[in-house]
Design a protein around this motif. Structure first.
Motif, PDB file in Angstrom:
ATOM      1  N   VAL A 269       0.906  -1.097  -0.105  1.00  0.00           N
ATOM      2  CA  VAL A 269       0.067  -0.106   0.041  1.00  0.00           C
ATOM      3  C   VAL A 269       1.014   1.245   0.091  1.00  0.00           C
ATOM      4  O   VAL A 269       1.615   1.393   0.994  1.00  0.00           O
ATOM      5  CB  VAL A 269      -0.827   0.002   1.208  1.00  0.00           C
ATOM      6  N   LEU A 270       0.834   2.049  -1.058  1.00  0.00           N
ATOM      7  CA  LEU A 270       1.610   3.353  -1.106  1.00  0.00           C
ATOM      8  C   LEU A 270       0.725   4.266  -0.636  1.00  0.00           C
ATOM      9  O   LEU A 270      -0.461   4.700  -1.139  1.00  0.00           O
ATOM     10  CB  LEU A 270       1.819   3.661  -2.424  1.00  0.00           C
ATOM     11  N   LEU A 271       0.799   4.680   0.539  1.00  0.00           N
ATOM     12  CA  LEU A 271      -0.083   5.903   1.217  1.00  0.00           C
ATOM     13  C   LEU A 271       0.793   7.283   0.740  1.00  0.00           C
ATOM     14  O   LEU A 271       1.770   7.634   1.153  1.00  0.00           O
ATOM     15  CB  LEU A 271       0.099   5.616   2.765  1.00  0.00           C
ATOM     16  N   ALA A 272      -0.360   8.079   0.407  1.00  0.00           N
ATOM     17  CA  ALA A 272       0.150   9.335   0.083  1.00  0.00           C
ATOM     18  C   ALA A 272      -0.677  10.249   0.811  1.00  0.00           C
ATOM     19  O   ALA A 272      -1.855   9.970   1.327  1.00  0.00           O
ATOM     20  CB  ALA A 272      -0.124   9.941  -1.610  1.00  0.00           C
ATOM     21  N   ASP A 273      -0.308  11.700   1.032  1.00  0.00           N
ATOM     22  CA  ASP A 273      -0.915  12.778   1.797  1.00  0.00           C
ATOM     23  C   ASP A 273      -1.980  13.441   0.740  1.00  0.00           C
ATOM     24  O   ASP A 273      -1.535  13.870  -0.183  1.00  0.00           O
ATOM     25  CB  ASP A 273       0.019  13.632   2.317  1.00  0.00           C
ATOM     26  N   ALA A 274      -3.167  13.381   1.009  1.00  0.00           N
ATOM     27  CA  ALA A 274      -4.203  14.091  -0.152  1.00  0.00           C
ATOM     28  C   ALA A 274      -3.908  15.461  -0.253  1.00  0.00           C
ATOM     29  O   ALA A 274      -4.260  15.991  -1.201  1.00  0.00           O
ATOM     30  CB  ALA A 274      -5.680  13.839   0.606  1.00  0.00           C
ATOM     31  N   THR A 275      -3.256  16.157   0.553  1.00  0.00           N
ATOM     32  CA  THR A 275      -3.057  17.540   0.574  1.00  0.00           C
ATOM     33  C   THR A 275      -1.638  17.691  -0.256  1.00  0.00           C
ATOM     34  O   THR A 275      -1.577  18.623  -0.956  1.00  0.00           O
ATOM     35  CB  THR A 275      -2.908  18.257   1.922  1.00  0.00           C
ATOM     36  N   GLN A 276      -0.862  16.558  -0.538  1.00  0.00           N
ATOM     37  CA  GLN A 276       0.266  16.769  -1.319  1.00  0.00           C
ATOM     38  C   GLN A 276       0.271  15.568  -2.191  1.00  0.00           C
ATOM     39  O   GLN A 276       1.314  14.715  -1.909  1.00  0.00           O
ATOM     40  CB  GLN A 276       1.498  17.081  -0.640  1.00  0.00           C
ATOM     41  N   PRO A 277      -0.733  15.011  -3.089  1.00  0.00           N
ATOM     42  CA  PRO A 277      -0.860  13.669  -3.551  1.00  0.00           C
ATOM     43  C   PRO A 277       0.104  13.537  -4.616  1.00  0.00           C
ATOM     44  O   PRO A 277       0.462  14.162  -5.409  1.00  0.00           O
ATOM     45  CB  PRO A 277      -2.028  13.526  -4.131  1.00  0.00           C
ATOM     46  N   LEU A 278       0.716  12.224  -4.662  1.00  0.00           N
ATOM     47  CA  LEU A 278       1.487  11.780  -5.712  1.00  0.00           C
ATOM     48  C   LEU A 278       2.490  12.604  -6.229  1.00  0.00           C
ATOM     49  O   LEU A 278       2.593  12.989  -7.269  1.00  0.00           O
ATOM     50  CB  LEU A 278       0.630  11.302  -6.982  1.00  0.00           C
ATOM     51  N   GLU A 279       3.462  13.114  -5.449  1.00  0.00           N
ATOM     52  CA  GLU A 279       4.380  13.849  -5.685  1.00  0.00           C
ATOM     53  C   GLU A 279       5.619  12.974  -6.246  1.00  0.00           C
ATOM     54  O   GLU A 279       5.519  11.685  -6.223  1.00  0.00           O
ATOM     55  CB  GLU A 279       5.183  14.675  -4.496  1.00  0.00           C
ATOM     56  N   ARG A 280       6.676  13.704  -6.857  1.00  0.00           N
ATOM     57  CA  ARG A 280       7.601  12.550  -7.414  1.00  0.00           C
ATOM     58  C   ARG A 280       7.996  11.531  -6.503  1.00  0.00           C
ATOM     59  O   ARG A 280       8.429  10.259  -7.370  1.00  0.00           O
ATOM     60  CB  ARG A 280       8.931  13.698  -7.760  1.00  0.00           C
ATOM     61  N   GLN A 281       8.438  11.491  -5.447  1.00  0.00           N
ATOM     62  CA  GLN A 281       8.821  10.583  -4.506  1.00  0.00           C
ATOM     63  C   GLN A 281       7.632   9.518  -4.649  1.00  0.00           C
ATOM     64  O   GLN A 281       8.026   8.148  -4.454  1.00  0.00           O
ATOM     65  CB  GLN A 281       9.029  11.169  -3.129  1.00  0.00           C
ATOM     66  N   ASP A 282       6.607   9.619  -4.493  1.00  0.00           N
ATOM     67  CA  ASP A 282       5.575   8.767  -4.550  1.00  0.00           C
ATOM     68  C   ASP A 282       5.384   7.854  -5.658  1.00  0.00           C
ATOM     69  O   ASP A 282       5.341   6.852  -5.572  1.00  0.00           O
ATOM     70  CB  ASP A 282       4.071   9.406  -4.313  1.00  0.00           C
ATOM     71  N   LEU A 283       5.695   8.599  -6.982  1.00  0.00           N
ATOM     72  CA  LEU A 283       5.828   7.799  -8.213  1.00  0.00           C
ATOM     73  C   LEU A 283       7.065   6.874  -8.248  1.00  0.00           C
ATOM     74  O   LEU A 283       7.019   5.907  -8.667  1.00  0.00           O
ATOM     75  CB  LEU A 283       5.917   8.689  -9.308  1.00  0.00           C
ATOM     76  N   VAL A 284       8.181   7.477  -7.536  1.00  0.00           N
ATOM     77  CA  VAL A 284       9.161   6.441  -7.305  1.00  0.00           C
ATOM     78  C   VAL A 284       9.118   5.329  -6.759  1.00  0.00           C
ATOM     79  O   VAL A 284       9.600   4.437  -7.125  1.00  0.00           O
ATOM     80  CB  VAL A 284      10.617   7.505  -6.872  1.00  0.00           C
ATOM     81  N   LEU A 285       8.304   5.559  -5.712  1.00  0.00           N
ATOM     82  CA  LEU A 285       8.252   4.542  -4.750  1.00  0.00           C
ATOM     83  C   LEU A 285       7.163   3.371  -5.373  1.00  0.00           C
ATOM     84  O   LEU A 285       7.311   2.133  -5.391  1.00  0.00           O
ATOM     85  CB  LEU A 285       7.405   4.877  -3.462  1.00  0.00           C
ATOM     86  N   ALA A 286       6.101   4.070  -6.293  1.00  0.00           N
ATOM     87  CA  ALA A 286       5.225   2.973  -7.007  1.00  0.00           C
ATOM     88  C   ALA A 286       6.079   2.238  -8.104  1.00  0.00           C
ATOM     89  O   ALA A 286       5.675   1.268  -8.231  1.00  0.00           O
ATOM     90  CB  ALA A 286       4.093   3.990  -7.716  1.00  0.00           C
TER      91      ALA A 286
END
Length: 454
Positions: A269-286
């Protein structure tokens, strides 16, 4: 497993080193910096034939306010309440400190039996410090070296003498254990996304430290849990920032530990903050999750803080389509871990992704589908010749991997491979899992005979 043992003591006396020694794995982060361990960590320990559940705890501190140290102490007190035996550990080479004596007095007031463990007793340098422990009035101190594995037989004897009925029952339980294999579920994300809060909400108790401070979780904590009768092992991980921003040794260890949790997991489960969703680091982890071959579910936390939820969700799906094509159709679950609203939708999405990750498609069904796909869009020309596809079969699952047999060598054009992979996702419900395709040249038995005749 009936017997539970908690390891307690002030910071930096070797508790996590002993924990790793007992479980036979480097599960807990170990560093010279005091206070590395914050959450309590559990594992299945063993000394010879004696098996038990062992709990590693944060270093005991004199803190009773709302600080992080006070919340760490509360976690240690909960571990003590669960334990059948407590190991009070101290550094024999440093000798007893006033803090060791203070916590020994506190433990005397508790109902849990206590064994004094003098660590770093390798050689003779620790013997004077071990003898000092007699003044605590808690029985014979056991001298060990957690780093070198010395003295564990003496520790086993002390445990069995202190809780004989529990140790006998633990042996019987271990002999009869045939537990269903749990689903391995890791929760990853940037710092302060709410990973520990989410896991606490899922299991229904304050099992993990939470708070406004970013980076509270340092090492990956595993928790055994049951969801609708299904065993699940949850992994909470440290927040992962961009590599360029990680400069402290301890944070590097924590990030590496989190990435190992992804490698061992089945669903992430990749958890992101709704106020800052899917920033570059989130996409790297995905991307890293999918490259490791794990099923992926994206959780959007703090959804209750948004006023324009539907618009944000449309933007999220668009960004995933554009920037992470291999995650096409990945499930996105929005919720608030703090209030619990929407969290009940997460596990059904996880189970669905897990089933897709394990799917086996019969070869006959695959080739009926392949005929339709190639009839709709025939393979392109390669070097002036039509690329001929013979048949398709599934080579393995976890993740779904397919072998495409052709009559000619060369590479299948990327665009046509994407066409087939996306078609597989749509036809067989493979959203949220990596799909791999291998190209194989089929053997023509008549080719060799024709060569001999010539």
């Amino acid at each position: 497993m009936s017997l539970t043992i908690a390891i307690l003591g002030r910071p930096n006396v070797g508790k996590s080193t002993l924990f790793n020694r007992l479980v036979g794995k480097r599960l807990a982060l170990v560093d010279d910096l005091p206070g590395v361990t914050r959450d309590r960590r559990e594992g299945e320990g063993r000394i010879g034939t004696l098996r038990f559940r062992v709990i590693d705890t944060a270093g005991l501190e004199e803190a009773f306010d709302d600080s992080l140290e006070a919340r760490m102490r509360q976690q240690t007190e909960m571990a003590l309440a669960e334990a059948d035996v407590a190991l009070l550990m101290y550094d024999a080479r440093a000798g007893l400190t006033p803090l060791d004596s203070h916590f020994a007095g506190w433990l005397r007031e508790q109902s849990t039996p206590v064994i004094i463990v003098a660590n770093k007793c390798e050689g003779r340098a620790g013997e004077p410090g071990r003898l000092e422990a007699y003044e605590l009035g808690l029985g014979d101190p056991v001298g060990i070296s957690a780093e070198h594995g010395e003295g564990l037989v003496d520790l086993k004897d002390a445990i069995e003498a202190l809780a004989p009925e529990r140790t006998k029952r633990a042996g019987r339980d271990a002999a009869g254990e045939e537990a269903e294999k749990p689903l391995l579920l890791a929760v990853v994300g940037r710092p302060n996304a709410g990973k520990s809060t989410l896991i606490n909400r899922m299991i229904g108790e304050d099992r993990l430290l939470t708070g406004p401070e970013a980076g509270i979780t340092r090492d990956s904590i595993s928790i055994n849990w049951q969801w609708n009768g299904h065993p699940v092992r949850l992994f909470d991980t440290a927040g992962m920032r961009r590599k360029s921003r990680v400069n402290r040794k301890l944070e590097k260890l924590a990030v590496a530990d989190g990435l190992r949790a992804v490698q061992f997991a089945e669903v992430v489960v990749l958890l992101a903050d709704a106020t800052q969703p899917l920033e570059r680091q989130d996409l790297v982890l995905a991307r890293q999750t999918l490259e490791e071959g794990r099923a992926l579910v994206i959780g959007i936390n703090k959804w209750d803080l948004l006023d324009d939820g539907p618009e944000v969700m449309r933007e999220l799906r668009y960004r995933l389509e554009q920037q992470l094509a291999q995650a096409r159709g990945v499930p996105i679950v929005a919720f608030s871990a703090l209030t619990g609203r929407g969290v009940d939708k997460l596990m059904p999405a996880v189970i669905k992704a897990y089933k897709a990750w394990n799917i086996r498609v019969p070869t006959a069904r695959l080739n009926r589908w392949l005929e339709e796909m190639t009839a709709r869009h025939p393979p392109p020309l390669v070097n002036g010749r039509r690329f001929r596809i013979r048949y398709l079969t599934q080579a393995k699952s976890r993740p779904p991997t397919f072998a495409l047999f052709t009559s000619s060598g060369g590479e299948l054009p990327d665009a046509y491979e994407r066409y087939l992979v996306n078609g597989l996702r749509e036809a067989f419900g493979l959203q949220g899992v990596p799909v791999r395709m291998m190209l194989r040249k089929s053997h023509n038995p008549y080719e060799e005979k024709a060569g001999r005749r010539r």
